[in-house]
Design a protein around this motif. Structure first.
Motif, PDB file in Angstrom:
ATOM      1  N   SER A 181       0.843  -1.199   0.000  1.00 11.05           N
ATOM      2  CA  SER A 181       0.000   0.000   0.000  1.00 11.05           C
ATOM      3  C   SER A 181       0.874   1.244   0.000  1.00 11.05           C
ATOM      4  CB  SER A 181      -0.910   0.007   1.235  1.00 11.05           C
ATOM      5  OG  SER A 181      -0.127   0.166   2.413  1.00 11.05           O
ATOM      6  N   ASP A 182       0.250   2.358  -0.368  1.00  6.70           N
ATOM      7  CA  ASP A 182       0.976   3.625  -0.318  1.00  6.70           C
ATOM      8  C   ASP A 182       1.416   3.943   1.114  1.00  6.70           C
ATOM      9  OD1 ASP A 182       0.661   3.978  -3.026  1.00  6.70           O
ATOM     10  OD2 ASP A 182      -1.129   5.241  -2.839  1.00  6.70           O
ATOM     11  N   ALA A 183       0.606   3.532   2.106  1.00  7.18           N
ATOM     12  CA  ALA A 183       0.948   3.794   3.507  1.00  7.18           C
ATOM     13  C   ALA A 183       2.243   3.085   3.882  1.00  7.18           C
ATOM     14  CB  ALA A 183      -0.183   3.344   4.429  1.00  7.18           C
ATOM     15  N   LEU A 184       2.395   1.831   3.431  1.00  5.61           N
ATOM     16  CA  LEU A 184       3.618   1.091   3.738  1.00  5.61           C
ATOM     17  C   LEU A 184       4.818   1.732   3.048  1.00  5.61           C
ATOM     18  CD1 LEU A 184       5.276  -1.278   4.828  1.00  5.61           C
ATOM     19  CD2 LEU A 184       4.540  -2.610   2.840  1.00  5.61           C
ATOM     20  N   LYS A 185       4.640   2.141   1.820  1.00  7.77           N
ATOM     21  CA  LYS A 185       5.757   2.758   1.107  1.00  7.77           C
ATOM     22  C   LYS A 185       6.199   4.052   1.792  1.00  7.77           C
ATOM     23  CE  LYS A 185       4.613   0.693  -3.373  1.00  7.77           C
ATOM     24  NZ  LYS A 185       4.210   0.930  -4.784  1.00  7.77           N
ATOM     25  N   LYS A 186       5.238   4.814   2.314  1.00 10.25           N
ATOM     26  CA  LYS A 186       5.594   6.020   3.056  1.00 10.25           C
ATOM     27  C   LYS A 186       6.357   5.669   4.338  1.00 10.25           C
ATOM     28  CE  LYS A 186       1.795   8.937   1.407  1.00 10.25           C
ATOM     29  NZ  LYS A 186       0.541   9.668   1.783  1.00 10.25           N
ATOM     30  N   GLN A 187       5.932   4.572   5.004  1.00  8.68           N
ATOM     31  CA  GLN A 187       6.636   4.138   6.216  1.00  8.68           C
ATOM     32  C   GLN A 187       8.084   3.767   5.891  1.00  8.68           C
ATOM     33  OE1 GLN A 187       3.835   1.014   7.275  1.00  8.68           O
ATOM     34  NE2 GLN A 187       3.120   2.177   9.066  1.00  8.68           N
ATOM     35  N   LEU A 188       8.286   3.086   4.771  1.00  9.43           N
ATOM     36  CA  LEU A 188       9.639   2.708   4.369  1.00  9.43           C
ATOM     37  C   LEU A 188      10.467   3.946   4.038  1.00  9.43           C
ATOM     38  CD1 LEU A 188       8.827  -0.367   2.075  1.00  9.43           C
ATOM     39  CD2 LEU A 188       9.963  -0.421   4.303  1.00  9.43           C
ATOM     40  N   ALA A 189       9.886   4.856   3.275  1.00 11.49           N
ATOM     41  CA  ALA A 189      10.611   6.063   2.866  1.00 11.49           C
ATOM     42  C   ALA A 189      10.950   6.951   4.059  1.00 11.49           C
ATOM     43  CB  ALA A 189       9.791   6.844   1.842  1.00 11.49           C
ATOM     44  N   ALA A 190      10.175   6.805   5.151  1.00 13.61           N
ATOM     45  CA  ALA A 190      10.441   7.594   6.354  1.00 13.61           C
ATOM     46  C   ALA A 190      11.471   6.926   7.259  1.00 13.61           C
ATOM     47  CB  ALA A 190       9.148   7.817   7.128  1.00 13.61           C
ATOM     48  N   GLY A 191      11.984   5.786   6.829  1.00 12.73           N
ATOM     49  CA  GLY A 191      13.008   5.095   7.615  1.00 12.73           C
ATOM     50  C   GLY A 191      12.467   4.436   8.869  1.00 12.73           C
ATOM     51  N   GLN A 192      11.222   3.939   8.812  1.00  6.05           N
ATOM     52  CA  GLN A 192      10.587   3.384  10.003  1.00  6.05           C
ATOM     53  C   GLN A 192      10.778   1.877  10.153  1.00  6.05           C
ATOM     54  OE1 GLN A 192       6.501   4.651  10.061  1.00  6.05           O
ATOM     55  NE2 GLN A 192       7.014   6.817  10.208  1.00  6.05           N
ATOM     56  N   LEU A 193      11.432   1.240   9.200  1.00 10.69           N
ATOM     57  CA  LEU A 193      11.701  -0.195   9.315  1.00 10.69           C
ATOM     58  C   LEU A 193      13.136  -0.384   9.785  1.00 10.69           C
ATOM     59  CD1 LEU A 193      10.411  -2.985   8.829  1.00 10.69           C
ATOM     60  CD2 LEU A 193      11.417  -2.941   6.531  1.00 10.69           C
ATOM     61  N   ASN A 194      13.344  -1.330  10.724  1.00 12.89           N
ATOM     62  CA  ASN A 194      14.691  -1.447  11.289  1.00 12.89           C
ATOM     63  C   ASN A 194      15.667  -2.056  10.283  1.00 12.89           C
ATOM     64  OD1 ASN A 194      14.630  -4.282  11.471  1.00 12.89           O
ATOM     65  ND2 ASN A 194      15.008  -4.331  13.654  1.00 12.89           N
ATOM     66  N   SER A 195      16.927  -1.953  10.598  1.00 14.94           N
ATOM     67  CA  SER A 195      17.975  -2.236   9.610  1.00 14.94           C
ATOM     68  C   SER A 195      17.975  -3.686   9.163  1.00 14.94           C
ATOM     69  CB  SER A 195      19.341  -1.862  10.199  1.00 14.94           C
ATOM     70  OG  SER A 195      19.392  -0.494  10.530  1.00 14.94           O
ATOM     71  N   ARG A 196      17.854  -4.626  10.097  1.00 21.70           N
ATOM     72  CA  ARG A 196      17.855  -6.046   9.716  1.00 21.70           C
ATOM     73  C   ARG A 196      16.709  -6.332   8.749  1.00 21.70           C
ATOM     74  NH1 ARG A 196      19.355  -7.279  15.285  1.00 21.70           N
ATOM     75  NH2 ARG A 196      21.331  -8.439  15.368  1.00 21.70           N
ATOM     76  N   ALA A 197      15.512  -5.828   9.093  1.00 22.22           N
ATOM     77  CA  ALA A 197      14.356  -6.090   8.243  1.00 22.22           C
ATOM     78  C   ALA A 197      14.549  -5.499   6.847  1.00 22.22           C
ATOM     79  CB  ALA A 197      13.105  -5.509   8.898  1.00 22.22           C
ATOM     80  N   LEU A 198      15.161  -4.318   6.769  1.00 21.23           N
ATOM     81  CA  LEU A 198      15.406  -3.703   5.460  1.00 21.23           C
ATOM     82  C   LEU A 198      16.335  -4.559   4.607  1.00 21.23           C
ATOM     83  CD1 LEU A 198      15.805   0.027   6.541  1.00 21.23           C
ATOM     84  CD2 LEU A 198      14.059  -0.860   4.963  1.00 21.23           C
ATOM     85  N   VAL A 199      17.412  -5.065   5.220  1.00 24.01           N
ATOM     86  CA  VAL A 199      18.365  -5.891   4.466  1.00 24.01           C
ATOM     87  C   VAL A 199      17.694  -7.162   3.961  1.00 24.01           C
ATOM     88  CG1 VAL A 199      20.469  -7.262   4.641  1.00 24.01           C
ATOM     89  CG2 VAL A 199      20.379  -4.979   5.674  1.00 24.01           C
ATOM     90  N   VAL A 200      16.947  -7.838   4.850  1.00 20.37           N
ATOM     91  CA  VAL A 200      16.302  -9.104   4.466  1.00 20.37           C
ATOM     92  C   VAL A 200      15.232  -8.855   3.407  1.00 20.37           C
ATOM     93  CG1 VAL A 200      14.833 -10.978   5.314  1.00 20.37           C
ATOM     94  CG2 VAL A 200      16.819 -10.239   6.650  1.00 20.37           C
ATOM     95  N   LEU A 201      14.416  -7.800   3.578  1.00 19.14           N
ATOM     96  CA  LEU A 201      13.377  -7.504   2.588  1.00 19.14           C
ATOM     97  C   LEU A 201      14.003  -7.167   1.244  1.00 19.14           C
ATOM     98  CD1 LEU A 201      10.426  -7.070   1.858  1.00 19.14           C
ATOM     99  CD2 LEU A 201      10.597  -4.733   2.753  1.00 19.14           C
ATOM    100  N   GLY A 202      15.096  -6.409   1.244  1.00 16.64           N
ATOM    101  CA  GLY A 202      15.774  -6.083  -0.013  1.00 16.64           C
ATOM    102  C   GLY A 202      16.268  -7.326  -0.721  1.00 16.64           C
ATOM    103  N   GLN A 203      16.832  -8.275   0.050  1.00 16.26           N
ATOM    104  CA  GLN A 203      17.303  -9.518  -0.566  1.00 16.26           C
ATOM    105  C   GLN A 203      16.141 -10.338  -1.112  1.00 16.26           C
ATOM    106  OE1 GLN A 203      19.554 -11.460   2.516  1.00 16.26           O
ATOM    107  NE2 GLN A 203      21.353 -10.159   2.252  1.00 16.26           N
ATOM    108  N   LEU A 204      15.030 -10.369  -0.373  1.00 10.83           N
ATOM    109  CA  LEU A 204      13.878 -11.162  -0.808  1.00 10.83           C
ATOM    110  C   LEU A 204      13.273 -10.589  -2.084  1.00 10.83           C
ATOM    111  CD1 LEU A 204      12.004 -13.532  -0.151  1.00 10.83           C
ATOM    112  CD2 LEU A 204      10.627 -11.972   1.247  1.00 10.83           C
ATOM    113  N   LEU A 205      13.278  -9.255  -2.217  1.00 10.44           N
ATOM    114  CA  LEU A 205      12.737  -8.629  -3.426  1.00 10.44           C
ATOM    115  C   LEU A 205      13.549  -9.022  -4.660  1.00 10.44           C
ATOM    116  CD1 LEU A 205      11.929  -5.059  -2.037  1.00 10.44           C
ATOM    117  CD2 LEU A 205      10.266  -6.745  -2.858  1.00 10.44           C
ATOM    118  N   GLY A 206      14.803  -9.428  -4.462  1.00  9.75           N
ATOM    119  CA  GLY A 206      15.622  -9.866  -5.592  1.00  9.75           C
ATOM    120  C   GLY A 206      15.187 -11.204  -6.158  1.00  9.75           C
ATOM    121  N   THR A 207      14.277 -11.932  -5.413  1.00 10.76           N
ATOM    122  CA  THR A 207      13.831 -13.248  -5.893  1.00 10.76           C
ATOM    123  C   THR A 207      12.527 -13.180  -6.668  1.00 10.76           C
ATOM    124  OG1 THR A 207      12.544 -13.752  -3.895  1.00 10.76           O
ATOM    125  CG2 THR A 207      14.894 -14.289  -3.850  1.00 10.76           C
ATOM    126  N   GLY A 208      11.844 -12.009  -6.633  1.00 13.61           N
ATOM    127  CA  GLY A 208      10.569 -11.898  -7.344  1.00 13.61           C
ATOM    128  C   GLY A 208       9.610 -10.997  -6.593  1.00 13.61           C
TER     129      GLY A 208
END
Length: 667
Positions: A569-596
């Protein structure tokens, strides 16, 4: 009779007839004693057993939820725990602030009943012990009332008021040494009123009073009044002998505390150890006073205000009863005791502890019931034409009217207050904070905590040397030796109302608070409990580090929010852009997005972490790693980035990352 004559035949009676002739079977002596005891005391049991049951129910329901857990409870509970688990008087240096017999008795109860094994919060085991002492005290209030000549209904009223007054419930539930001392004090007065076997009774009274004082030293205030009762009640022919013997017994009991200090080499002050003299000097001379009752910011005002809010009707009636009872000979010693104890609070430079009122509650309850009983008897005598004095007639009627007014005021007050005790959970924030620490803080961390959670965290696996009562950090030599850098050697401080209000007296605690960051928070107001991570490099450096980390999270979150494989959702994207997700979660989510394609639900905080970086992801679907493959993939992201929990729910795969993470994960 000749040989030829026949002997008459005597026919034996049937067995049943033999039993009838023998009469009913004898009643066993033991059964006779029981029946005799019940015949003598049956009427009393009809009155006292319902009172005991009601007091027990009121004290027990929601015992863990109200009142709010405080540090004194943790202190005495932890010391009792130390006796049973460590074989020591305390788990810190014993400094003679109180005689140890009070928590020794708590340790005896918890050890005999296994109470510590029944509760996740150790203080609740201590509260169960308080329930036991309260019920014993209820029974003794009844017996003392009867010994003073009160009718059964009046004695039951005294026991009921003592057991279920909101003021009583508040303090009877709380783990205070005063509650341990009360039954011994009541027993001392009960035995002092003995008429038969007076020598044994007086010796028992002296011994019981000594135990009361060694349970809580402030009960020494009652000594002149116990002596008054014994002198007035003693047989003139044996008075000198019985009083001298009981005085010697009391002295021996009291001297046992001095002997304990002497055997431990801690009687007088000296380098490298505490001492009895130092403890007494602090309690009687150097302790800060409570201020003036007329100063709304003073401790004295706050203490009395707390009592008043709980049950002003009981307080007013108790003081008025004490004044009236001065004119009733049998109640006069108790009346003077109550009035004297009230007067002591107002002496210059006095220190008034919060539980000071506990010693007065049983005597005030007895005086209220006693004066009412005297008024009823006066009224009946007047109806029978036996009372002739105007003072007796007017006084009895006036007191009955006062009692009626008090009951009218008491019913709504008690209803509201007792409903709060039976329904309100004031301990949940502290329970949640303890659970958060156990789940998220490394167990080799060093913690500054409120006394009331010390045993719980040790039982959760934290080393007892690393769980520090906050006020010990700069007052106990052994703790100071383990913390050469003071507050900087600790990793976390868990703040409660007790720590916040007491921090001014400890420079180390003040610095720990100033140089720490909240990582979890539970409750509000006085129930607020914060888990704070201490920054040994200082607040300024910690702030700069946090700003740098936030900038990195914002940059990484913005990049991920623009990834075409992210379905959100747009709300989640705003949360991400505001830096509200912790560092470990960002790294893991970024890697997972590389799979599809990856579908992620909106971010929500975990309990207690509102305002902090989100560390929980709910992955609704992942095209590259579907189903159970996603769980396996998450388990193999490497130890640095590994989630703390992974579970499958109806909404998808819920992934929670550790709360504590090193800086610099995002570069």
């Amino acid at each position: 009779m000749t040989a030829t004559q026949e002997r008459p035949t005597v026919q034996a009676p049937p067995r049943q007839a033999s039993r009838d002739l023998a009469g009913p079977p004898a009643v066993a002596p033991k059964n006779r004693r029981i029946r005799g005891w019940l015949a003598r005391h049956g009427a009393s049991l009809v009155w006292i057993l319902p009172v005991l049951a009601l007091a027990g129910i009121v004290q027990r329901i929601n015992m863990a939820g109200s009142p709010q857990r405080i540090d004194d409870e943790g202190t005495y509970t932890a010391q009792a725990w130390a006796i049973g688990h460590l074989g020591e008087l305390t788990h810190y240096t014993y400094w003679y602030d109180h005689p140890p017999l009070g928590w020794i008795q708590i340790a005896g109860y918890t050890g005999l009943t296994g109470a510590f094994g029944r509760y996740d919060q150790a203080v609740m085991a201590g509260r169960e012990a308080m329930l036991f002492f309260a019920l014993v005290s209820v029974l003794l209030v009844w017996l003392l009332g009867r010994r003073l000549g009160l009718s059964r209904p009046a004695s039951a009223v005294a026991a009921l008021v003592f057991g279920v007054s909101p003021l009583a419930v508040q303090f009877h539930r709380t783990v205070y040494l005063d509650n341990v001392a009360v039954p011994w004090l009541l027993l001392a007065f009960l035995l002092a009123l003995s008429r038969k076997n007076q020598l044994a009774g007086f010796i028992g009274a002296a011994f019981a009073f000594g135990i009361a004082v060694l349970s809580k030293e402030t009960f020494l205030l009652a000594l002149p009044f116990l002596a008054w009762v014994m002198i007035r009640n003693s047989d003139k022919s044996t008075r000198r002998y019985t009083l001298a013997t009981s005085g010697a017994v009391l002295a021996l009991v009291g001297l046992s505390y001095v002997v304990l200090a002497a055997v431990r080499g801690e009687l007088i002050p000296g380098p490298g150890h505490t001492s009895l003299i130092s403890g007494l000097t602090f309690q009687l001379g150097t302790r800060a006073d409570s201020g003036s009752i007329f100063d709304t910011g003073s401790l004295f005002f706050k203490v009395v205000d707390q009592w008043w809010v709980l049950d002003q009707v009981f307080i007013v009636m108790g003081v008025l009863s004490a004044v009236v009872a001065l004119f009733l000979k049998r109640f006069r010693p108790l009346a003077v005791l109550v009035l004297f104890a009230v007067a002591v609070m107002f002496r210059p430079n006095s220190y008034v502890p919060v539980p000071y009122v506990i010693m007065l509650i049983p005597f005030a309850a007895l005086l209220i019931a006693g004066v009412a009983d005297a008024a009823v008897k006066t009224y009946r005598a007047r109806r029978a034409g036996k009372v002739t004095t105007t003072l007796s007639r007017v006084g009895g009627t006036a007191w009955l009217v006062a009692c009626a007014v008090a009951i009218a005021a008491l019913v709504p007050l008690w209803t509201v207050q007792l409903r709060g005790f039976l329904q309100t959970d004031l301990d949940q924030p502290m329970v949640s904070a303890e659970q958060w620490v156990d789940d998220n803080v490394p167990h080799d961390s060093r913690l500054l905590v409120d006394d009331s959670m010390w045993v719980d965290l040790v039982n959760d696996g934290f080393d007892q040397d690393n769980v520090i009562w906050f006020y010990k950090i700069d007052t106990d030599g052994a703790v100071e030796a383990q913390s050469p850098n003071g507050w900087k050697d600790s990793d976390y401080i868990v703040t409660t109302d007790s720590i916040r209000t007491s921090a001014a007296g400890s420079p180390d605690v003040q610095n720990a608070l100033k140089n720490s960051t909240i990582v979890a928070s539970f409750g509000t107001g006085n129930q607020l409990v914060d888990v704070r991570r201490i920054n040994p490099e200082g607040a300024t450096a910690a702030k700069q580090s946090a700003e740098s980390e936030k900038a990195a999270q914002t940059a990484a979150g913005t990049e991920i929010s623009e990834n075409p494989n992210l379905v959100a959702s747009d709300a989640l994207k705003k949360q991400l852009a505001a830096g509200q997700l912790n560092s470990r979660a960002l790294v893991v989510l970024g890697q997972l997005l590389g799979t599809g394609k990856v579908t992620v639900a909106d971010l929500e905080p975990l309990p207690g972490e509102e305002g902090s970086s989100f560390r929980r992801l709910v992955i609704e679907s992942a095209a590259g790693e579907p189903g159970s493959q996603l769980t396996d993939w998450l388990k193999n992201v490497g130890s640095t980035y590994a989630p703390s929990t992974i579970r499958t729910t109806g909404a998808g795969t819920e992934v929670v990352f550790p709360a504590i993470e090193p800086t610099g994960l995002l570069g």
